[in-house]
Structures are given as structure tokens and as C-alpha cells.
Design a protein around this motif. Sequence first.
Motif, mmCIF file in Angstrom:
data_model
loop_
_atom_site.group_PDB
_atom_site.id
_atom_site.type_symbol
_atom_site.label_atom_id
_atom_site.label_comp_id
_atom_site.label_asym_id
_atom_site.label_seq_id
_atom_site.Cartn_x
_atom_site.Cartn_y
_atom_site.Cartn_z
ATOM 1 N N ILE A 92 18.964 11.370 42.979
ATOM 2 C CA ILE A 92 20.260 11.632 42.334
ATOM 3 C C ILE A 92 20.299 13.045 41.767
ATOM 4 N N GLU A 93 19.190 13.480 41.174
ATOM 5 C CA GLU A 93 19.128 14.855 40.662
ATOM 6 C C GLU A 93 19.329 15.847 41.801
ATOM 7 N N TRP A 94 18.718 15.562 42.950
ATOM 8 C CA TRP A 94 18.852 16.467 44.095
ATOM 9 C C TRP A 94 20.284 16.450 44.635
ATOM 10 N N ILE A 95 20.892 15.286 44.716
ATOM 11 C CA ILE A 95 22.276 15.170 45.203
ATOM 12 C C ILE A 95 23.218 15.972 44.315
ATOM 13 N N ASN A 96 23.078 15.798 43.003
ATOM 14 C CA ASN A 96 23.978 16.486 42.073
ATOM 15 C C ASN A 96 23.745 17.995 42.049
ATOM 16 N N ALA A 97 22.528 18.422 42.371
ATOM 17 C CA ALA A 97 22.219 19.856 42.397
ATOM 18 C C ALA A 97 22.555 20.499 43.740
ATOM 19 N N ASN A 98 22.634 19.678 44.803
ATOM 20 C CA ASN A 98 22.867 20.204 46.158
ATOM 21 C C ASN A 98 23.939 19.389 46.883
ATOM 22 N N PRO A 99 25.165 19.362 46.354
ATOM 23 C CA PRO A 99 26.198 18.490 46.938
ATOM 24 C C PRO A 99 26.538 18.798 48.388
ATOM 25 N N ASP A 100 26.587 20.066 48.751
ATOM 26 C CA ASP A 100 26.934 20.417 50.131
ATOM 27 C C ASP A 100 25.857 19.977 51.108
ATOM 28 N N SER A 136 23.755 6.684 49.092
ATOM 29 C CA SER A 136 23.142 8.006 49.279
ATOM 30 C C SER A 136 21.803 8.195 48.575
ATOM 31 N N PRO A 137 21.614 7.738 47.321
ATOM 32 C CA PRO A 137 20.306 7.966 46.682
ATOM 33 C C PRO A 137 19.132 7.385 47.471
ATOM 34 N N PHE A 138 19.330 6.239 48.113
ATOM 35 C CA PHE A 138 18.256 5.641 48.913
ATOM 36 C C PHE A 138 18.013 6.460 50.176
ATOM 37 N N LEU A 139 19.098 6.901 50.792
ATOM 38 C CA LEU A 139 18.965 7.663 52.035
ATOM 39 C C LEU A 139 18.311 9.014 51.780
ATOM 40 N N GLU A 187 33.233 13.409 53.111
ATOM 41 C CA GLU A 187 33.971 14.244 52.158
ATOM 42 C C GLU A 187 35.181 13.512 51.572
ATOM 43 N N TRP A 188 35.759 12.580 52.346
ATOM 44 C CA TRP A 188 36.978 11.864 51.946
ATOM 45 C C TRP A 188 36.851 11.243 50.555
ATOM 46 N N SER A 189 35.697 10.634 50.254
ATOM 47 C CA SER A 189 35.515 9.923 48.979
ATOM 48 C C SER A 189 34.451 10.543 48.077
ATOM 49 N N TRP A 190 33.801 11.599 48.544
ATOM 50 C CA TRP A 190 32.630 12.122 47.846
ATOM 51 C C TRP A 190 32.925 12.492 46.390
ATOM 52 N N GLU A 191 34.085 13.109 46.139
ATOM 53 C CA GLU A 191 34.421 13.540 44.777
ATOM 54 C C GLU A 191 34.661 12.363 43.839
ATOM 55 N N ASP A 192 34.873 11.183 44.389
ATOM 56 C CA ASP A 192 35.109 9.990 43.563
ATOM 57 C C ASP A 192 33.815 9.322 43.110
ATOM 58 N N TYR A 193 32.681 9.749 43.674
ATOM 59 C CA TYR A 193 31.411 9.086 43.374
ATOM 60 C C TYR A 193 30.718 9.761 42.187
ATOM 61 N N LEU A 194 30.264 8.941 41.246
ATOM 62 C CA LEU A 194 29.443 9.425 40.144
ATOM 63 C C LEU A 194 28.050 8.826 40.324
ATOM 64 N N PHE A 195 27.120 9.664 40.793
ATOM 65 C CA PHE A 195 25.754 9.198 41.022
ATOM 66 C C PHE A 195 24.961 9.351 39.725
ATOM 67 N N ARG A 196 24.488 8.232 39.198
ATOM 68 C CA ARG A 196 23.642 8.229 38.013
ATOM 69 C C ARG A 196 23.028 6.844 37.867
ATOM 70 N N ALA A 229 19.436 -1.829 37.979
ATOM 71 C CA ALA A 229 20.197 -0.654 37.544
ATOM 72 C C ALA A 229 21.368 -0.419 38.494
ATOM 73 N N SER A 230 22.363 0.253 37.981
ATOM 74 C CA SER A 230 23.459 0.761 38.804
ATOM 75 C C SER A 230 23.113 2.201 39.174
ATOM 76 N N PHE A 231 23.405 2.601 40.409
ATOM 77 C CA PHE A 231 23.053 3.963 40.822
ATOM 78 C C PHE A 231 24.255 4.807 41.248
ATOM 79 N N VAL A 232 25.436 4.208 41.319
ATOM 80 C CA VAL A 232 26.640 4.975 41.633
ATOM 81 C C VAL A 232 27.860 4.207 41.142
ATOM 82 N N GLU A 233 28.893 4.941 40.738
ATOM 83 C CA GLU A 233 30.140 4.336 40.291
ATOM 84 C C GLU A 233 31.304 5.091 40.932
#
Length: 332
Positions: A249-257, A51-54, A275-284, A113-117
Motif C-alpha cells: 500500500i505504501e508503494w501504491i500510494n507513492a507510485n500511483p502511475d 491491488s495490494p495483494f497483486l 484508471e476509470w475507478s482508481w481515484e475512488d480507491y483509498l488504499f489503507r 483488516a480492511s485494505f481498501v475503501e
Amino acid sequence: MSIVTKPKLAFIVSVFVLSTVAWGVFHKHNEMQYPPSSQIKIGVSLTPLSSPFLVAEQLGFFKDLNLDVTLYPCSSGAACTELMIERSVDYATASESVVMFQSFERDDLSLLASFVESDNDLKLLTLVPFKISGVKDLAGRKVGVVKGTASEFYLDSVLISNNVEKASIDKVYLQPHELVPALLSYRVEAISAWEPMGFQADLLSVAEVTNLGVKGIYQLSFNLISRSPYLEFVDDEPVRLLQALELAIEWINANPDQALKMIAARLDIPLNQVEWSWEDYLFRLSLGNSLLSNLQLQARWAIESKLVNASPPDFRQVFYSYPYQQLLAQRD
């Protein structure tokens, strides 16, 4: 008097939001000058993990940092890495498992760098009709797995944590696209699979799907990698690339919907699949001891499982930390 319909209203709101974001980026960077950038090709796995790249592409963050980026879609992190090794792309997105195996084979791999976990992307799935109520019930059963990948590492980790001997189960090695069909056709009684296979199994199965896995036993990360020879001649390009990802990543975390809808549209998949896995992702963005320990642990597993025939590499040498350190310095 014209009537503003719901679609028109949604479009107006979208334009306003994107304009606001663009203005914020411009205001933040308008006094900075960046050197010209040649075209950058990045192999990106077609998954919400990317997602951060997209988002950086959609919202123009790459262009704001004078980066001429083209994203090349890949079916998996392994496929993206192959494109990079072949020099068809300059960077690639890949899981730490791919990085681990490739580091046994070559010494020119660099992890920026890692960008999501995610601690819940891998799952051990079975169907209720098989009457497998726990991991111990897998003894003597057929389990579909992708050889030498996170799928196999996760299965072995779950077996160890439940005191189940690996030799007691019948591993059936399959290609990723074969896992869900094999389970639903009863050719295997369980599969060790990553998303979106869990979503697909739940969607397509007539019988109820059960997850026997243990959340948190395996920490998946998706990482930005490149080749050391390439990075020697690109000046501060990797730093600006990480800056663009951080903005995304800042935008994703501020605008999840809004991010959910953008990613679903960009990947052309149903919103409920994202939505199925979205809550499991930690973008940083990160590059630290947790990732290093994970690579070392998987390397020991690969050696013990006879999947590789070499001494473990020094993964500290695989970390190309300068761009990330520069990013941290700019935050202060």
C-alpha cells in the motif's frame, strides 16, 4: 554506438525502480528473523480493489517476510469466500457485505483488516432514452439488481435517501454478468451495479449512460478474512501478511502511475479500465468503528428485507484484531 530505444529505456527504468524498492525492503528487514512459513493460499478477487495483494506478489514483499504465498484468482469476493469455507484456500478477500451475510450462517469467520475503501464503486445506471432524470422517476420502472448483495443494499439506500418507496419500483433479480446486457438490451431501465460494470456499460452502450446514484451513501470495503480454527495454529503469520500488504500500500500510494500500469498488466485489462475507478480507491489498512457500523447497518437491512432469518451477530467477535494491533505497535 548502440541506440537505447523507448522500450529498452522503459525496461531499464522499471528494473531500476524495482531494484530500489527491493533494496529498501531488505534494508528495513535485514536484521529481523522470521520463522519458516508453510505455503499460504489466498483467494483474491480479480479486480483493482485487490491491488495490494497483486503488488505484494509482483514486488516480492511476501517473500521478503518469509511468506510462501500463492494467490488463487476468484471472480468475486463471494467466490473467494466459498473457496475458503471449502478449505481450498486459507485466506480470502471479500467485501463487508459478504462478511455480513456469512456471519449470519457461521461463527468461525474472522476479519483481520480492511485494505481498501471506496465511496463510489456502486452506481445506479440508466440510459438517456429512458428519460429518467432522477431517482423519483424510477417509480413503476424495472431495475436490475443482484439479490442479497451490495447491489440491492445500495439501491435500497438510494431509494430511502430520495424518499422513494421500495415497493414502487419493479426489482428484476439478475446474476452479476446479466446486469449490463439487460440494460443495453432495454430489458430493464436501470441497474444497481458495482465496477467494472459502470465502465463496461459506458464503453459498450450506444446511448449515453447516466448515473442516478449518490456518491458517499455507501462505503464499500474489501477485507482480508480467514477461519478462526486456521488462525489458532499459524503463530505470527497473519501479522507478517499484514506487514506485506502495508508495504504494498505504501508503494501504491507513492507510485500511483506505476501501480496503474502494473495492475492493468497483471489483470490483463486495458489501462483506462483501471484508471476509470482508481481515484475512488483509498488504499489503507484499517479495522475500526466505521467498518463495524457498516456491518451493523447492513445486518439490520438484511433482517428488515427478510433476506436472513436470525438475530444479528456480534460483529465485534468477527473482528480478529490481534494481528492488526501488533502491526500498529510496530509502527510506534
